[in-house]
Design an enzyme around this catalytic site. Structure first.
Site, mmCIF file in Angstrom:
data_model
loop_
_atom_site.group_PDB
_atom_site.id
_atom_site.type_symbol
_atom_site.label_atom_id
_atom_site.label_comp_id
_atom_site.label_asym_id
_atom_site.label_seq_id
_atom_site.Cartn_x
_atom_site.Cartn_y
_atom_site.Cartn_z
ATOM 1 N N ARG A 1 -25.061 -72.618 4.373
ATOM 2 C CA ARG A 1 -26.241 -73.001 5.116
ATOM 3 C C ARG A 1 -26.110 -72.392 6.558
ATOM 4 O O ARG A 1 -25.127 -72.868 7.114
ATOM 5 C CB ARG A 1 -26.500 -74.556 4.799
ATOM 6 C CG ARG A 1 -27.921 -74.594 5.544
ATOM 7 C CD ARG A 1 -29.020 -74.342 4.487
ATOM 8 N NE ARG A 1 -30.274 -75.155 4.739
ATOM 9 C CZ ARG A 1 -31.352 -74.535 4.488
ATOM 10 N NH1 ARG A 1 -31.646 -73.579 3.738
ATOM 11 N NH2 ARG A 1 -32.575 -75.445 4.673
ATOM 12 N N THR B 1 -37.141 -66.970 -0.477
ATOM 13 C CA THR B 1 -35.711 -67.338 -1.147
ATOM 14 C C THR B 1 -35.420 -66.578 -2.409
ATOM 15 O O THR B 1 -36.384 -66.114 -2.913
ATOM 16 C CB THR B 1 -35.578 -68.980 -1.340
ATOM 17 O OG1 THR B 1 -35.952 -69.465 -0.252
ATOM 18 C CG2 THR B 1 -34.306 -69.266 -1.806
ATOM 19 N N THR C 1 -31.229 -67.543 1.267
ATOM 20 C CA THR C 1 -32.724 -67.292 1.771
ATOM 21 C C THR C 1 -32.515 -67.047 3.221
ATOM 22 O O THR C 1 -31.785 -67.205 3.736
ATOM 23 C CB THR C 1 -33.182 -68.774 1.798
ATOM 24 O OG1 THR C 1 -34.652 -68.814 2.028
ATOM 25 C CG2 THR C 1 -32.494 -69.891 2.264
ATOM 26 N N ASP D 1 -36.885 -75.804 8.513
ATOM 27 C CA ASP D 1 -36.354 -76.869 7.496
ATOM 28 C C ASP D 1 -35.828 -78.197 8.090
ATOM 29 O O ASP D 1 -36.052 -79.145 7.317
ATOM 30 C CB ASP D 1 -35.242 -76.154 6.668
ATOM 31 C CG ASP D 1 -35.556 -75.361 5.295
ATOM 32 O OD1 ASP D 1 -37.022 -75.268 5.225
ATOM 33 O OD2 ASP D 1 -35.099 -74.826 4.471
ATOM 34 N N GLY E 1 -38.390 -71.178 -3.902
ATOM 35 C CA GLY E 1 -39.810 -71.852 -4.161
ATOM 36 C C GLY E 1 -39.745 -73.020 -3.339
ATOM 37 O O GLY E 1 -40.717 -74.038 -3.458
ATOM 38 N N GLY E 2 -39.163 -73.237 -2.197
ATOM 39 C CA GLY E 2 -39.178 -74.257 -1.139
ATOM 40 C C GLY E 2 -39.139 -75.656 -1.924
ATOM 41 O O GLY E 2 -38.308 -75.971 -2.640
HETATM 42 O O1 DON Z 1 -33.698 -74.390 1.956
HETATM 43 C C1 DON Z 1 -34.801 -74.688 1.485
HETATM 44 O O2 DON Z 1 -35.192 -75.591 0.712
HETATM 45 C C2 DON Z 1 -36.054 -73.490 1.775
HETATM 46 N N1 DON Z 1 -35.396 -73.036 2.945
HETATM 47 C C3 DON Z 1 -36.187 -72.565 0.725
HETATM 48 C C4 DON Z 1 -37.387 -71.655 0.972
HETATM 49 C C5 DON Z 1 -37.900 -70.884 -0.135
HETATM 50 O O3 DON Z 1 -37.320 -71.309 -1.273
HETATM 51 C C6 DON Z 1 -39.053 -70.104 0.330
HETATM 52 N N2 DON Z 1 -39.263 -69.210 -0.989
HETATM 53 N N3 DON Z 1 -40.071 -69.471 -1.861
#
Ligand code: DON
Length: 568
Positions: A100, A375, A393, A417, A466-467
């Site tokens: 990360r 992501t 991501t 985030d 998918g956030g």
């Molecule tokens: O780490 C996370 O939870 C976010 N940065 C993920 C972002 C994400 O999945 C965007 N795409 N769909």
């Protein structure tokens, strides 16, 4: 022999149409063979992973090769300028690698706030002030160093070739470039590569990125120091400074990925390992499975209101606990606490099968001090049943939008985030707490849920982008397979729902809820809103006595492939 299945191009806007079509036509069968499988977001990346398996590489070799090709052909999310997580099961070893991004040393808790303490819109999203220190260069190398078997150069080479010789722009990439052209046009160097002449590349055209090819070649020759120190790192810092960023040479050189014990639990007859903090994903998945088992979810009719109701109730509680989570150094709760049988019993006991609990009545875990849309995920199994689930991501699509001209890659906007303003929703409408405030060197809380699961003679790897919807999307596909016995493709295709505590409503993909179930859920006190994709899940499975399988999610760019011979 290999077979690659390629989904037709679909955009989120066409989800409705897509799901309608899926309902009319039989879904494409998941592919199967016996020598391993790869599912990723791009056919060229999947093909690179398959080739590595065919040449005798293991699941880690294939995963790293796939991820690096994604850093070229899937620039919305694949990256050298971002970060991610991998959960792996190699023989008896079950481990999680955290690569990360970290906050730069100069980051401060109030860096995204104005003088009134209000978040300044877009500051944590656009431009290099939004960028965390990239973790991917160190992470991919570390993964390969510990578990890879093929030479490092062999693993990086397909990505070098994609960047040097060129790759063909898919319709989906052309659409993404068009959709993000405002962001990409803000920075000259980004526009030169991705909007030549001010226009996004057309589908079918060939793109070459010599600077990225050089960066990848240097990475192949010298490993991560080639990107973390010296001229490429200096170019990253210079580009950041030019546009108001705070990344330093020390930040880049000092970055280290970290091996962490994964979140481990058993559910529905499977052993499961998923991502620990700084991701909330594994904890949410673990709490979900544990509460569903307590509520005897399996015995409820598959297509009735009870199952959706209980999922929503479980997720309200799991996401309420998420409020307390953050970088392991500042998290206000631990996985052990949130997954303790006593706490899960107490949580499950408050769930009423006949009535929704308003989210305002659900407080995070009481032991805490304050009691009073990019992501990409890839999944690989090899002929031996080793499994790698890797999610990586830039955060938003194309990250912060800034491409480092001399290096050819985009920087992330992962700083969003963090809770830029604790208690206020971020771009995923997630309400997060002080535990996830910005702080120098900290890792921002994630929802990514790369997961491996296994039982006698079988193993799987899965996960999603998918956030905030990653853990819920991932959980539903897993449940479809292990509880209801769906084949992989059917499990992925089936419409999904989501709840994240706040906002207090069930989000439903088109087709997820029949009119009768919808009505019954409303009667029990739920609000329901329609939504786009609940994650884009890529899943693979290995069986000792049967073929490997792979399925890619038709909601996004997806490509699943298998190796045709097992070699044993
Ligand atoms: O780490 C996370 O939870 C976010 N940065 C993920 C972002 C994400 O999945 C965007 N795409 N769909």
């Amino acid at each position: 022999m290999k077979r690659i299945f390629r989904h037709t191009t679909l955009s989120a806007t066409f989800l409705l149409l897509c799901l309608g079509l899926l309902a009319c036509a039989a879904p494409p069968p998941a592919l199967d063979a016996t020598g391993g499988a790869v599912a990723s977001a791009a056919p060229r990346a999947t093909a690179a992973g398959i080739k590595v398996l065919e040449e005798g590489g293991n699941a880690v070799d294939a995963a790293v090769a796939t991820a690096l090709v994604l850093s070229v052909v899937h620039p919305n999310a694949g990256n050298l300028g971002g970060g991610g997580f991998a959960v792996i099961r190699m023989g008896d070893q079950v481990e999680a690698l955290d690569f990360r991004e970290t906050a730069p040393a100069a980051a401060r808790a109030d860096m995204y706030l104005d003088e009134h303490g209000e978040a300044i819109s877009d500051r944590s999203l656009i431009g290099p002030l939004a960028a965390g220190v990239p973790g991917s260069p160190h992470g991919y190398f570390e993964l390969h160093q510990r578990y890879g078997t093929l030479p490092w150069k062999r693993v990086v080479d397909p990505a070098v070739r994609a960047a040097r010789d060129g790759f063909v722009v898919t319709k989906r990439l052309a659409g993404a470039l068009e959709g993000s052209s405002k962001l990409l046009g803000r920075f000259e160097a980004t526009a030169e590569v991705w909007l030549p002449g001010g226009r996004p590349h057309d589908a079918g055209s060939t793109v070459r990125i010599p600077a990225l090819a050089d960066s990848l070649q240097a990475y192949a020759d010298r490993g991560p120091v080639a990107l973390m120190e010296g001229p490429i790192a200096a170019a990253v810092v210079a580009a950041s400074e030019r546009h108001g960023g705070i990344l330093s040479m020390e930040d880049l050189a000092g970055y280290r990925s970290v091996w962490r014990p994964p979140i481990r639990f058993q559910a529905f007859g499977w052993d499961i390992a998923s991502m620990p903090l700084p991701s909330s994903g594994g904890i949410i998945l673990g709490q979900t499975c544990a509460m569903l088992e307590r509520l005897d979810w399996v015995s409820k009719p598959r297509f009735g209101a009870d199952r959706t109701h209980l999922l929503a109730e479980v997720w309200r509680r799991a996401y309420a606990d998420r409020f307390l989570l953050g970088d392991p150094s500042t998290s206000q709760a631990t996985a052990e606490e949130l997954m303790s049988p006593v706490w899960l019993d107490r949580r499950a006991m408050t769930i009423d099968v006949g009535r929704a609990t308003p989210s305002d009545e659900i407080l995070p875990w009481p032991g805490a001090p304050d009691e009073s849309d990019q992501t990409t995920h890839l999944s690989v199994v090899d002929a031996e049943g080793n499994a790698v689930a890797l999610t990586t991501t830039l955060n938003g699509r194309f990250g912060c939008g800034l491409l480092v001209p001399e290096a050819g890659f985009l920087l992330n906007n992962e700083m969003d985030d963090f809770a830029a303003q604790p208690g206020k929703p971020n771009q995923f409408a997630l309400v997060q707490g002080e535990a996830n405030a910005v702080g120098p060197g900290k890792r921002m809380l994630s929802s990514m849920t790369p997961t491996v699961a296994w039982r006698d003679g079988e193993s799987m790897a899965f996960g999603a982008p998918g956030g905030s919807r990653i853990p819920t999307g991932t959980a539903q596909v897993f449940l479809n397979v292990v509880v209801d016995g769906d084949g992989l493709q059917a499990a992925v295709d089936r419409p999904r729902v989501h709840h994240q505590w706040r906002p207090d409503s069930i989000r439903a993909e088109d087709g997820a809820l029949s009119p009768e179930i919808r009505q019954e859920l409303i009667r029990r006190g739920h609000e329901i809103e329609d939504c786009g994709a609940v994650g884009l899940v890529q899943i693979v499975r290995w069986m000792a006595d049967g073929p490997c399988q792979a399925a890619a999610d038709p909601r996004g760019p997806g490509s699943a492939g298998v190796v045709g011979t097992k070699g044993r």
